[in-house]
Write a protein that holds these residues in place. Sequence first.
Motif, short mmCIF file in Angstrom:
data_model
loop_
_atom_site.label_atom_id
_atom_site.label_comp_id
_atom_site.label_asym_id
_atom_site.label_seq_id
_atom_site.Cartn_x
_atom_site.Cartn_y
_atom_site.Cartn_z
N ASN A 62 68.31 20.64 55.40
CA ASN A 62 68.07 21.12 54.63
C ASN A 62 66.38 20.25 54.32
OD1 ASN A 62 70.33 22.90 54.86
ND2 ASN A 62 71.45 21.41 53.01
N LEU A 65 63.75 21.72 55.93
CA LEU A 65 63.44 23.67 55.56
C LEU A 65 62.13 23.34 53.80
CD1 LEU A 65 64.30 26.67 55.72
CD2 LEU A 65 65.99 26.16 54.69
N PRO A 69 59.38 26.58 58.37
CA PRO A 69 60.41 26.81 58.66
C PRO A 69 60.56 25.01 60.34
CG PRO A 69 58.80 28.25 59.25
CD PRO A 69 58.35 27.25 58.20
N THR A 169 72.87 24.02 58.04
CA THR A 169 71.70 24.45 57.35
C THR A 169 71.66 25.67 56.12
OG1 THR A 169 70.39 23.98 59.12
CG2 THR A 169 69.03 24.38 56.33
N LEU A 171 70.63 28.00 53.86
CA LEU A 171 69.54 28.87 53.94
C LEU A 171 69.38 29.75 52.17
CD1 LEU A 171 69.27 30.39 57.66
CD2 LEU A 171 68.14 28.55 56.51
N TRP A 174 66.39 30.51 51.21
CA TRP A 174 64.58 30.72 51.52
C TRP A 174 64.44 31.69 51.33
CZ3 TRP A 174 61.53 28.16 55.00
CH2 TRP A 174 60.27 28.73 55.52
N GLN A 175 63.64 31.69 50.72
CA GLN A 175 62.83 33.61 49.92
C GLN A 175 61.89 34.54 50.60
OE1 GLN A 175 62.43 33.22 45.59
NE2 GLN A 175 64.41 32.95 46.13
N GLN A 176 61.59 33.77 52.16
CA GLN A 176 60.29 34.57 52.99
C GLN A 176 60.66 35.60 53.52
OE1 GLN A 176 57.12 30.97 54.12
NE2 GLN A 176 58.45 29.26 52.47
N CYS A 179 60.85 33.58 60.04
CA CYS A 179 61.85 32.97 59.94
C CYS A 179 62.54 31.84 59.00
CB CYS A 179 62.38 33.41 61.68
SG CYS A 179 63.63 32.14 61.81
N PRO A 180 63.26 31.31 58.72
CA PRO A 180 63.30 29.76 58.26
C PRO A 180 64.07 28.76 59.27
CG PRO A 180 65.41 31.06 58.33
CD PRO A 180 64.98 32.26 58.44
N TRP A 208 68.72 35.36 57.78
CA TRP A 208 68.74 35.68 56.62
C TRP A 208 68.04 36.26 55.72
CZ3 TRP A 208 64.90 35.98 60.15
CH2 TRP A 208 63.29 36.06 59.40
#
Length: 282
Positions: A62, A65, A69, A169, A171, A174-176, A179-180, A208
């Motif tokens: 975490n 992250l 990525p 993890t 995720l 994650w808002q992109q 790929c995280p 995600w």
Amino acid sequence: MPQPSPPPRSEPREIAELRRLKDENPDLQSAVDLQIELLQVQRRVQSRVALPSIKLEPDHLNGLLAAGPILQFEHLKIDWSDLRFLLRATAAAMRTHEALEERDFQRADAICRDGARLPEIVRAWFEAGRKPASGAPPADAETTGLEPVLQQAMRPILTRAADAIMARTDLSGWQQGRCPLCGGEPDFAVITPAADRLLICGRCSARWRFHQFTCPFCMNGDRSRITSFASRDGQYRLYACDVCERYLKAYDARRASRPVMPAVDSVATIPLDAAAIQKGYR
Ligand SMILES: [Zn+2]
Ligand SMILES: [Zn+2]
């Protein structure tokens, strides 16, 4: 009437679904045969891919992250003779089904022969995919045109790493659109029964949650500039962005009898690709 013989017990469900798809859609025969061959090649290697050399501990993952990525090229444990096999067999299957030009097939073969340069080339491909999506893939003379071969060949290695990391993890923050885990672009999506949209990485298959209508490639969030339509049977949906002109397909699991299977669903939706391309998307 004689019944078709059932598939061998060991045959994975994806391959059984692909065979059924071919029976129902003879037009997809060549694409299905190629996909089955690719899955079989990958299965030969899958079980012996080593875990990534990264501490598989939630707090550590975490923390990584938070900076972007998680997966770095150095984390991947690649057996180079396995990868050469994967590259050769992938290129040969794609060439057989006319999914690869003869010239590119020869280039893939040359890369496999050059043992000293192979790691450099694979790294360049991996790193290029980690860059934030800009709408256009970065040009790297050495791998241009070979991305689909590298992507398929690296799949067992990347999915092994992704599965191990994803399980440990969180995720949810994650808002992109990328790929995280590996930084790659999504190449499919699934709409869950709760109406969430999960993006699926085209390289490592990580999933995600992402905004329902925002374009993951250019982050356009203007709903009026996203064109979305369903396949005739309602099983699939396509989201096309009028800003960057790219599109993403999704499996609608709200009305489905099985979970999403990107290897099957990407082939089943080839007619949707044709419709999107005809409308000027890519
Ligand atoms: Zn990924
Ligand atoms: Zn876009």
